[in-house]
Design a protein around this motif. Structure first.
Motif, short mmCIF file in Angstrom:
data_model
loop_
_atom_site.label_atom_id
_atom_site.label_comp_id
_atom_site.label_asym_id
_atom_site.label_seq_id
_atom_site.Cartn_x
_atom_site.Cartn_y
_atom_site.Cartn_z
N UNK B 11 0.86 -1.18 0.00
CA UNK B 11 0.00 0.00 0.00
C UNK B 11 0.90 1.23 0.00
N UNK B 12 0.61 2.17 -0.88
CA UNK B 12 1.46 3.34 -1.00
C UNK B 12 2.86 2.96 -1.45
N UNK B 13 2.93 2.12 -2.47
CA UNK B 13 4.21 1.58 -2.91
C UNK B 13 5.16 2.69 -3.34
N UNK B 14 6.42 2.52 -2.99
CA UNK B 14 7.44 3.45 -3.46
C UNK B 14 8.44 2.67 -4.30
N UNK B 15 8.71 3.19 -5.46
CA UNK B 15 9.68 2.52 -6.35
C UNK B 15 10.97 3.32 -6.35
N UNK B 16 12.07 2.64 -6.21
CA UNK B 16 13.36 3.30 -6.28
C UNK B 16 13.93 3.10 -7.68
N UNK B 17 14.30 4.24 -8.30
CA UNK B 17 14.82 4.15 -9.66
C UNK B 17 16.23 3.58 -9.68
N UNK B 18 16.99 3.88 -8.62
CA UNK B 18 18.41 3.50 -8.63
C UNK B 18 18.72 2.53 -7.49
N UNK B 19 19.72 1.69 -7.72
CA UNK B 19 20.28 0.86 -6.65
C UNK B 19 21.35 1.67 -5.96
N UNK B 20 21.29 1.73 -4.64
CA UNK B 20 22.27 2.50 -3.90
C UNK B 20 21.98 3.98 -4.02
N UNK B 21 22.90 4.81 -3.59
CA UNK B 21 22.65 6.24 -3.62
C UNK B 21 23.31 6.85 -4.85
N UNK B 22 22.72 7.93 -5.32
CA UNK B 22 23.27 8.64 -6.47
C UNK B 22 23.19 10.12 -6.12
N UNK B 23 24.27 10.82 -6.29
CA UNK B 23 24.32 12.18 -5.79
C UNK B 23 23.86 13.19 -6.83
N UNK B 24 24.41 13.12 -8.00
CA UNK B 24 24.15 14.12 -9.02
C UNK B 24 23.57 13.44 -10.26
N UNK B 25 22.25 13.28 -10.28
CA UNK B 25 21.63 12.55 -11.40
C UNK B 25 21.81 13.33 -12.70
N UNK B 26 21.60 14.65 -12.62
CA UNK B 26 21.65 15.45 -13.84
C UNK B 26 23.06 15.50 -14.42
N UNK B 27 24.07 15.13 -13.63
CA UNK B 27 25.43 15.13 -14.15
C UNK B 27 25.94 13.74 -14.48
N UNK B 28 25.05 12.73 -14.38
CA UNK B 28 25.46 11.35 -14.65
C UNK B 28 24.77 10.85 -15.91
#
Lengths: 318, 131
Positions: B11-28
């Protein structure tokens, strides 16, 4: 991070790393994702996004997949604007208390909605957000119909268009009401920035989006989004249709600052007759029958009158 | 990913786009990101396609019109150069071909089963009437 991303030309723009993914379930040739990409690529800052129920929402978040590479929430049909406004209020509260984990980041708050979610269902919520002047951007993906549920009319549907709840036939020419002037209504909230954009004029669009992101306060963006399924044209012609919409002045591109400073940002060199715009779409096919031809003349008169009105407003600066 | 029954959803599912942490998506760049299995980047809509775009780099002027107007993030541009089409995510709408300004076009649509190298070898010549 908070400085504006430099985008001088398309080559420079193409070095952006997209934060919206393919393999979403939008129709081939849908303009929604073109608009979303142009908006997300206009900044390098973190994004807090939401989407109202509509094509964009149901197609980009089909369990177990998501097409968004940023924080994104889907809640109701009507309250994408208030969801983002709430996130923005929370962010401000934590900022004031000094409890932000990364205070140097400068996230941007953007809510997306279709024309059904914005012109009809979410109208009072958006109005509230604009009136409270949250530091957020609301983007309407205006395809002039409830495309997600099968093409019912919305209050954005223009006169003469055949929709499933206002079908054209032997006794009716389709939709009878004129399109709601959402830009005028939103500008009347005296918000810092309101603009009408089209994806084919990407430079104009990116400029307005960046101006919106740089603005402190509520920003309203109305983007024309040709719908290949409900406007009934070939998927490859999406950009051609958008060109016709802007060049025939059916969708004039302009901005309103503080509800009074009025700028027209695109003046077509060769204005295309509205008839060409109508002829390119299956939803206006019946207007070319002899008994309904007078409607095309009325269309042209209406568009001309609107263009004259916009020019007068620009000149008078009111 | 195994399919879940209707009563197994969170209920209220959350999907994570990435495995682990990612700091600067717009620069990757996309190839450097660690997408999780929930990102639609890992899915494919290639079976939607009846016709496919074929890219002929000999005529390309790197104007990037196809990149900006592609609805499915399928035109791959790196360092201001167009390097190819992402065939997992392309739905075959044909917008890239329509907006291509070169003569002859550097992108053309062919049936899905067409062989890319054969088609590039028989690429149409410059169209004088349109020029």
């Amino acid at each position: 991070m908070s400085e504006m991303k430099k985008i001088k030309n398309l080559k420079e723009f193409s070095t952006s790393a997209d934060r919206f993914e393919g393999a979403n379930l939008l129709c081939p040739g849908c303009a929604h994702s073109i608009i979303v990409r142009e908006i997300l690529n206009a900044t390098n800052d973190d994004l807090v996004l939401s989407a109202s129920t509509g094509c964009l929402e149901v197609c980009t978040a089909v369990y177990p997949y998501t097409s968004w590479d940023a924080s994104w929430i889907h809640i109701g049909f009507e309250n994408s604007s208030t969801a983002v406004a709430g996130a923005e209020a929370m962010y401000n509260a934590l900022k004031t208390k000094g409890r932000l984990k990364q205070p140097d980041r400068n996230p941007k708050f953007v809510a997306f909605g279709g024309d059904g979610a914005s012109y009809d269902i979410g109208f009072q919520w958006i109005s509230g957000c604009m009136e409270r002047n949250h530091n957020m951007m609301y983007v309407v993906l205006d395809n002039e119909v409830y495309a997600n549920t099968g093409g019912q009319r919305s209050s954005s549907t223009p006169i003469g268009s055949s929709a499933t709840t206002s079908p054209a036939g032997s006794i009716s020419y389709g939709e009878k009401m004129n399109k709601k002037d959402m830009m005028g209504i939103m500008a009347a909230h005296h918000i810092p920035y309101a603009a009408q954009v089209a994806p084919n004029k990407w430079k104009d669009m990116v400029k307005k989006i960046q101006k919106g992101f740089a603005t402190e306060g509520a920003v309203f963006i109305n983007a024309v989004s040709p719908c290949t399924t409900e406007w009934k044209f070939d998927p490859k012609d999406t950009m051609m249709l958008t060109d016709l919409a802007t060049d025939s002045l059916v969708f004039p591109l302009y901005e309103v600052i503080d509800g009074k400073e009025f700028n027209i940002t695109y003046r077509p060199k060769n204005v295309v007759p509205v008839e060409e715009y109508l002829a390119a779409q299956g939803r206006f096919k019946h207007l070319f029958k002899d008994e309904y031809k007078y409607l095309i003349k009325e269309w042209q008169e209406r568009v001309d009158a609107n263009w004259a009105y916009l020019q007068r407003r620009e000149e008078a600066k009111v | 990913m195994a399919k879940k029954g209707w009563d197994e959803f969170e209920i209220g599912a959350m999907l994570r786009t990435f495995d682990g942490s990612i700091d600067d998506i717009a620069g990757t760049r996309q190839e450097d990101r660690s997408y999780s299995e929930n990102s639609s980047y890992m899915a494919s809509v290639a079976d939607w396609r009846l016709i496919k775009p074929v890219f002929n780099k000999d005529y390309c002027i790197d104007c990037q019109f196809c990149w900006i107007y592609c609805p499915d993030v399928s035109i791959i541009s790196r360092d201001k150069k167009l390097i190819g089409v992402d065939m997992d995510h392309c739905k075959g709408c044909g917008i890239c071909v329509e907006v291509c300004p070169t003569n002859p076009k550097s992108l053309l649509m062919f049936p899905e089963q067409a062989d890319e190298e054969t088609e590039i070898a028989q690429w149409p010549k410059k169209d004088e009437e349109e020029a």
